[in-house]
Design a protein around this motif. Structure first.
Motif, short mmCIF file in Angstrom:
data_model
loop_
_atom_site.label_atom_id
_atom_site.label_comp_id
_atom_site.label_asym_id
_atom_site.label_seq_id
_atom_site.Cartn_x
_atom_site.Cartn_y
_atom_site.Cartn_z
N ASN A 293 44.14 39.98 -33.07
CA ASN A 293 43.13 40.69 -33.84
C ASN A 293 41.90 40.91 -32.96
O ASN A 293 41.71 40.22 -31.97
CB ASN A 293 42.78 39.92 -35.11
CG ASN A 293 42.23 38.54 -34.82
OD1 ASN A 293 42.40 38.01 -33.73
ND2 ASN A 293 41.56 37.96 -35.79
N LEU A 294 41.09 41.89 -33.31
CA LEU A 294 39.99 42.28 -32.44
C LEU A 294 38.78 42.68 -33.26
O LEU A 294 38.87 43.61 -34.07
CB LEU A 294 40.44 43.43 -31.53
CG LEU A 294 39.48 43.91 -30.46
CD1 LEU A 294 39.13 42.77 -29.50
CD2 LEU A 294 40.09 45.06 -29.69
N MET B 119 29.10 39.78 -29.70
CA MET B 119 29.95 38.78 -30.31
C MET B 119 31.34 39.38 -30.41
O MET B 119 31.48 40.58 -30.66
CB MET B 119 29.43 38.43 -31.70
CG MET B 119 28.11 37.70 -31.69
SD MET B 119 27.59 37.18 -33.32
CE MET B 119 26.91 38.73 -33.92
N GLY B 120 32.32 38.55 -30.20
CA GLY B 120 33.68 39.04 -30.29
C GLY B 120 34.62 37.91 -30.69
O GLY B 120 34.34 36.74 -30.46
N CYS B 121 35.74 38.28 -31.28
CA CYS B 121 36.73 37.28 -31.65
C CYS B 121 37.66 37.02 -30.46
O CYS B 121 37.55 37.64 -29.41
CB CYS B 121 37.52 37.72 -32.88
SG CYS B 121 38.61 39.11 -32.58
N ASP B 122 38.61 36.12 -30.65
CA ASP B 122 39.46 35.69 -29.55
C ASP B 122 40.29 36.83 -28.95
O ASP B 122 40.67 36.77 -27.80
CB ASP B 122 40.36 34.53 -29.96
CG ASP B 122 41.31 34.88 -31.11
OD1 ASP B 122 40.99 35.79 -31.89
OD2 ASP B 122 42.35 34.23 -31.22
N GLY B 123 40.57 37.87 -29.72
CA GLY B 123 41.31 39.00 -29.17
C GLY B 123 40.62 39.64 -27.99
O GLY B 123 41.26 40.09 -27.03
N LEU B 124 39.29 39.67 -28.02
CA LEU B 124 38.52 40.22 -26.90
C LEU B 124 38.58 39.26 -25.71
O LEU B 124 38.84 39.67 -24.59
CB LEU B 124 37.07 40.46 -27.32
CG LEU B 124 36.17 41.07 -26.25
CD1 LEU B 124 36.60 42.51 -25.95
CD2 LEU B 124 34.72 41.03 -26.68
N TRP B 125 38.37 37.98 -25.98
CA TRP B 125 38.29 37.00 -24.89
C TRP B 125 39.65 36.69 -24.28
O TRP B 125 39.72 36.12 -23.19
CB TRP B 125 37.60 35.73 -25.38
CG TRP B 125 36.30 36.05 -26.07
CD1 TRP B 125 35.94 35.67 -27.33
CD2 TRP B 125 35.21 36.83 -25.56
NE1 TRP B 125 34.71 36.18 -27.62
CE2 TRP B 125 34.23 36.90 -26.56
CE3 TRP B 125 34.98 37.50 -24.37
CZ2 TRP B 125 33.04 37.58 -26.41
CZ3 TRP B 125 33.78 38.19 -24.22
CH2 TRP B 125 32.83 38.23 -25.22
N ASP B 126 40.72 37.06 -24.96
CA ASP B 126 42.06 36.89 -24.38
C ASP B 126 42.28 37.83 -23.20
O ASP B 126 43.10 37.55 -22.34
CB ASP B 126 43.14 37.14 -25.43
CG ASP B 126 43.27 36.02 -26.44
OD1 ASP B 126 42.71 34.93 -26.21
OD2 ASP B 126 43.90 36.25 -27.49
N VAL B 127 41.59 38.96 -23.19
CA VAL B 127 41.86 39.97 -22.16
C VAL B 127 40.69 40.22 -21.21
O VAL B 127 40.83 40.98 -20.26
CB VAL B 127 42.31 41.31 -22.79
CG1 VAL B 127 43.67 41.15 -23.46
CG2 VAL B 127 41.28 41.85 -23.75
N MET B 128 39.52 39.62 -21.46
CA MET B 128 38.40 39.79 -20.53
C MET B 128 37.47 38.59 -20.60
O MET B 128 37.39 37.93 -21.63
CB MET B 128 37.66 41.10 -20.76
CG MET B 128 36.86 41.20 -22.03
SD MET B 128 35.97 42.77 -22.20
CE MET B 128 37.28 43.93 -22.47
N SER B 129 36.79 38.37 -19.51
CA SER B 129 35.81 37.28 -19.46
C SER B 129 34.53 37.71 -20.15
O SER B 129 34.29 38.90 -20.38
CB SER B 129 35.51 36.91 -18.01
OG SER B 129 34.80 37.98 -17.39
N SER B 130 33.69 36.75 -20.46
CA SER B 130 32.40 37.09 -21.07
C SER B 130 31.57 37.95 -20.12
O SER B 130 30.89 38.89 -20.55
CB SER B 130 31.64 35.84 -21.48
OG SER B 130 31.46 34.98 -20.38
N GLN B 131 31.63 37.66 -18.82
CA GLN B 131 30.87 38.46 -17.86
C GLN B 131 31.37 39.90 -17.82
O GLN B 131 30.57 40.83 -17.73
CB GLN B 131 30.92 37.86 -16.46
CG GLN B 131 30.06 38.60 -15.45
CD GLN B 131 28.60 38.68 -15.86
OE1 GLN B 131 27.97 37.65 -16.09
NE2 GLN B 131 28.06 39.88 -15.96
N CYS B 132 32.66 40.09 -17.91
CA CYS B 132 33.22 41.44 -17.95
C CYS B 132 32.73 42.18 -19.19
O CYS B 132 32.32 43.35 -19.10
CB CYS B 132 34.74 41.36 -17.93
SG CYS B 132 35.54 42.97 -17.93
N ALA B 133 32.72 41.52 -20.34
CA ALA B 133 32.25 42.15 -21.57
C ALA B 133 30.77 42.51 -21.46
O ALA B 133 30.35 43.59 -21.88
CB ALA B 133 32.50 41.23 -22.76
N VAL B 134 29.98 41.62 -20.88
CA VAL B 134 28.55 41.89 -20.69
C VAL B 134 28.36 43.09 -19.77
O VAL B 134 27.53 43.96 -20.03
CB VAL B 134 27.83 40.64 -20.13
CG1 VAL B 134 26.43 40.99 -19.62
CG2 VAL B 134 27.75 39.56 -21.19
#
Length: 91
Positions: A48-49, A1-16
């Motif tokens: 924020n992150l 789970m992540g807030c918008d700060g994470l999703w601003d710089v990477m896709s969900s697939q990248c995070a996975v």
């Protein structure tokens, strides 16, 4: 789970992909969360992150080997190139 700060710089697939790689190496969700934060900061995140990694099993993630497919051309997105640059810059 992540807030918008994470999703601003990477896709969900990248995070996975990052999370799975980290869990295969050390099977530590807290350390995995910290690595996702570090990667977002490397990508000049300016919001924020918050990152939380939840594991539903105490077993480490299994290694996955991707077999190359013959006769298919593949390309890489600019996000993929930036991710690889970030990984290589860390070495």
């Amino acid at each position: 789970m992540g807030c918008d700060g994470l999703w601003d710089v990477m896709s969900s697939q990248c995070a996975v992909t990052i999370a799975r790689k980290e869990l295969m190496i050390h099977n530590d969700p807290e350390r995995c969360s910290k690595e996702l934060v570090r990667e977002a900061l490397k990508r000049n995140m300016c919001d924020n992150l918050t990152v939380i990694v939840v594991c539903f099993s105490s077993d480490p993630s299994p290694w996955i080997e991707v077999q190359p497919q013959m006769g298919h051309r593949r390309s890489i997105s600019s996000e993929g190139i930036n991710f690889l640059k970030g990984v290589l810059d860390g070495y």
